[in-house]
Design an enzyme around this catalytic site. Sequence first.
Site, short mmCIF file in Angstrom:
data_model
loop_
_atom_site.label_atom_id
_atom_site.label_comp_id
_atom_site.label_asym_id
_atom_site.label_seq_id
_atom_site.Cartn_x
_atom_site.Cartn_y
_atom_site.Cartn_z
N ARG A 76 0.84 -1.19 0.00
CA ARG A 76 0.00 0.00 0.00
C ARG A 76 0.87 1.24 0.00
O ARG A 76 1.99 1.22 0.51
CB ARG A 76 -0.90 -0.03 1.22
CG ARG A 76 -1.67 -1.36 1.29
CD ARG A 76 -2.76 -1.36 2.27
NE ARG A 76 -3.78 -0.38 1.99
CZ ARG A 76 -4.70 -0.48 1.05
NH1 ARG A 76 -4.71 -1.50 0.26
NH2 ARG A 76 -5.60 0.45 0.87
N ARG A 83 -0.60 5.58 12.91
CA ARG A 83 -1.93 5.18 13.39
C ARG A 83 -2.19 5.74 14.79
O ARG A 83 -1.26 6.01 15.55
CB ARG A 83 -2.03 3.65 13.45
CG ARG A 83 -1.86 3.01 12.10
CD ARG A 83 -1.78 1.52 12.24
NE ARG A 83 -1.49 0.92 10.94
CZ ARG A 83 -2.14 -0.11 10.44
NH1 ARG A 83 -3.11 -0.66 11.12
NH2 ARG A 83 -1.81 -0.59 9.27
N ASP A 161 -6.16 0.79 16.12
CA ASP A 161 -4.97 0.27 15.46
C ASP A 161 -5.05 0.41 13.95
O ASP A 161 -4.04 0.42 13.27
CB ASP A 161 -4.76 -1.20 15.82
CG ASP A 161 -3.44 -1.72 15.29
OD1 ASP A 161 -2.42 -1.04 15.53
OD2 ASP A 161 -3.44 -2.76 14.63
N ASN A 162 -6.26 0.52 13.40
CA ASN A 162 -6.34 0.71 11.95
C ASN A 162 -6.95 2.05 11.56
O ASN A 162 -7.51 2.19 10.50
CB ASN A 162 -7.05 -0.47 11.25
CG ASN A 162 -8.39 -0.77 11.81
OD1 ASN A 162 -9.03 0.07 12.41
ND2 ASN A 162 -8.85 -2.00 11.62
#
Length: 169
Positions: A76, A83, A161-162
Site C-alpha cells: 500500500r 496510526r 490500530d487501523n
Amino acid sequence: APVPCAAPQSALRSSVREYLVSEAMHAMGVPTTRALSLVASATQYTQRMWYRPTDTSRHDHPPDHLVTERCAITCRAAPSFIRVGHLELWARRAGRGVDGAAAELRALVDHALSREFTSISAELPLKERLFAMVREFAQRQATLSVGWLRVGYVQGNMNSDNCLLSGRT
C-alpha cells in the site's frame, strides 16, 4: 512441499479483496491508502477457515473448515501510516513510567504534527498544537466515516490500530 507463510500471513483471496476495495473506495472519493501492487507467493501457503464444498447455507454460520491458500501481500502507498494506536501505545507506556516512553511519545507526536498536521503552526505552545491536532483528526475521521456510509461500506473492525491519523482507511 508447500512452505508455511512467514508472519504476517495473508491469503491471496484476502489480498485481492483488499486491493480491489481500496481502489474502489478511492474511485468513490473515500479517503484511503492506495494499493500499489499485489504479489502472490509461488511456494508459501497458509491455513484459513472457509466453508466446506458441500455447504449450501454459507450465510447462516461462520466458516468451519480449514483450507490451504496461497500467501500474498498487498503493498500500500500513502503519505504516512501513523496510526492512532501508535500514539496510544506510547501514551500507555509513558503513563506506566516505562523508561524512555515519554520521550518516544513526544518524538512521535512531533513527527505526526510535522508530517500529518502541517496546517497547525509550530509556533503555538504544545498544548494548543495537541488540541488542534485532536480537532483536526476528529474532523478527518468524521469525513472518513461519512464517506464509508455514503458508499454503503461497513468496516467490521474499526479500531484505533487501523485508524490513520491522516483520516484514511
